[in-house]
Design an enzyme around this catalytic site. Sequence first.
Site, PDB file in Angstrom:
ATOM      1  N   HIS A  68      -4.785   8.118   5.178  1.00  0.00           N
ATOM      2  CA  HIS A  68      -4.533   9.222   4.252  1.00  0.00           C
ATOM      3  C   HIS A  68      -5.814   9.985   3.916  1.00  0.00           C
ATOM      4  O   HIS A  68      -5.845  10.759   2.955  1.00  0.00           O
ATOM      5  CB  HIS A  68      -3.923   8.692   2.952  1.00  0.00           C
ATOM      6  CG  HIS A  68      -2.583   8.043   3.127  1.00  0.00           C
ATOM      7  ND1 HIS A  68      -1.530   8.668   3.774  1.00  0.00           N
ATOM      8  CD2 HIS A  68      -2.111   6.824   2.739  1.00  0.00           C
ATOM      9  CE1 HIS A  68      -0.482   7.863   3.781  1.00  0.00           C
ATOM     10  NE2 HIS A  68      -0.810   6.742   3.165  1.00  0.00           N
ATOM     11  N   HIS A 149      -9.238  -0.557   8.595  1.00  0.00           N
ATOM     12  CA  HIS A 149      -7.990  -0.118   7.979  1.00  0.00           C
ATOM     13  C   HIS A 149      -6.897  -0.173   9.047  1.00  0.00           C
ATOM     14  O   HIS A 149      -6.754   0.746   9.855  1.00  0.00           O
ATOM     15  CB  HIS A 149      -8.179   1.310   7.454  1.00  0.00           C
ATOM     16  CG  HIS A 149      -7.135   1.742   6.473  1.00  0.00           C
ATOM     17  ND1 HIS A 149      -7.173   1.387   5.143  1.00  0.00           N
ATOM     18  CD2 HIS A 149      -6.021   2.511   6.628  1.00  0.00           C
ATOM     19  CE1 HIS A 149      -6.154   1.922   4.515  1.00  0.00           C
ATOM     20  NE2 HIS A 149      -5.428   2.598   5.398  1.00  0.00           N
ATOM     21  N   HIS A 174      -5.249  -1.570   4.066  1.00  0.00           N
ATOM     22  CA  HIS A 174      -4.064  -0.817   4.475  1.00  0.00           C
ATOM     23  C   HIS A 174      -2.743  -1.471   4.072  1.00  0.00           C
ATOM     24  O   HIS A 174      -1.828  -0.770   3.633  1.00  0.00           O
ATOM     25  CB  HIS A 174      -4.033  -0.541   5.976  1.00  0.00           C
ATOM     26  CG  HIS A 174      -2.815   0.231   6.407  1.00  0.00           C
ATOM     27  ND1 HIS A 174      -2.565   1.522   5.983  1.00  0.00           N
ATOM     28  CD2 HIS A 174      -1.774  -0.107   7.214  1.00  0.00           C
ATOM     29  CE1 HIS A 174      -1.429   1.947   6.518  1.00  0.00           C
ATOM     30  NE2 HIS A 174      -0.935   0.985   7.264  1.00  0.00           N
ATOM     31  N   HIS A 176      -2.038  -3.508   1.596  1.00  0.00           N
ATOM     32  CA  HIS A 176      -1.923  -3.667   0.139  1.00  0.00           C
ATOM     33  C   HIS A 176      -1.515  -5.079  -0.281  1.00  0.00           C
ATOM     34  O   HIS A 176      -1.154  -5.294  -1.440  1.00  0.00           O
ATOM     35  CB  HIS A 176      -0.921  -2.667  -0.449  1.00  0.00           C
ATOM     36  CG  HIS A 176      -1.371  -1.240  -0.392  1.00  0.00           C
ATOM     37  ND1 HIS A 176      -0.989  -0.291  -1.317  1.00  0.00           N
ATOM     38  CD2 HIS A 176      -2.172  -0.581   0.477  1.00  0.00           C
ATOM     39  CE1 HIS A 176      -1.526   0.881  -1.026  1.00  0.00           C
ATOM     40  NE2 HIS A 176      -2.252   0.716   0.076  1.00  0.00           N
TER      41      HIS A 176
END
Length: 256
Positions: A68, A149, A174, A176
């Site tokens: 993102h 990530h 990435h 979470h």
Amino acid sequence: MNILAIGDIVGAVGCEFLREKLPRLKKTESIDLVIANGENSAEGNGVTPVSADYLLCSGVDVITLGNHAFRRKEIYDVLNKSETIIRPANYPPKTTPGKGYMIYDMGRTQVAVINLIGCMYMNALDDPFAVIDNVLDKINTKIIILDFHAEATSEKLAMAYYLDGKISAMFGTHTHVQTADERIFPKGMGYITDVGMTGPYESVLGVRSDIVVKKFRDKLPVKFETASGKCKLDCIKFTIDEKSGKTLSVKRLEIL
């Protein structure tokens, strides 16, 4: 040297919780350098100049990003100018702003921080294995930290075996979700598959659970909203020998 890596910070709630907890955490754990993934720090994904500045003013030294990174156009100029915010190195350098690694000067020593993004179940970008070779050829520091990530555990572990003996520590971001597999590899590289998330505890990866349930049940697009309520801060502490650049200990933390 003690380096703290903080998992994906989600929205304003996550940013505020980090500001509340980080100063004391740095003191109690004798932290010298803080690296945090901030690609979700703005509301609705991405990073903005405001959210990045908030993290840096809260005690974060280096901000890493991910898929993102370029969600918000207002961050583009900041990425080109910033010395403390990096995006994945395997984005094409000719068309994307920012840089994929930086050298953090601590006076007595320097720390290289690299950001990479995985290829499995992600957008097709340059091969991270080839890119990391190219980046390491340009770096001449003992202590090197990588934020990888990536989605797939297998890709992260393969990268870890590839880099053992070449860098000091690698932490995954990435997903979470904090993994319980922190370790030191045979040649001295500290590792965790995913350091986790900083944000609302009662959520689906930081998003309101009812929204995500609706998406899975109805199979229709929904607008994600950051959840509220009780938060957590997922992080990992690497203690690294400054002379050898090897990790001496790894400590996984979840701050509630």
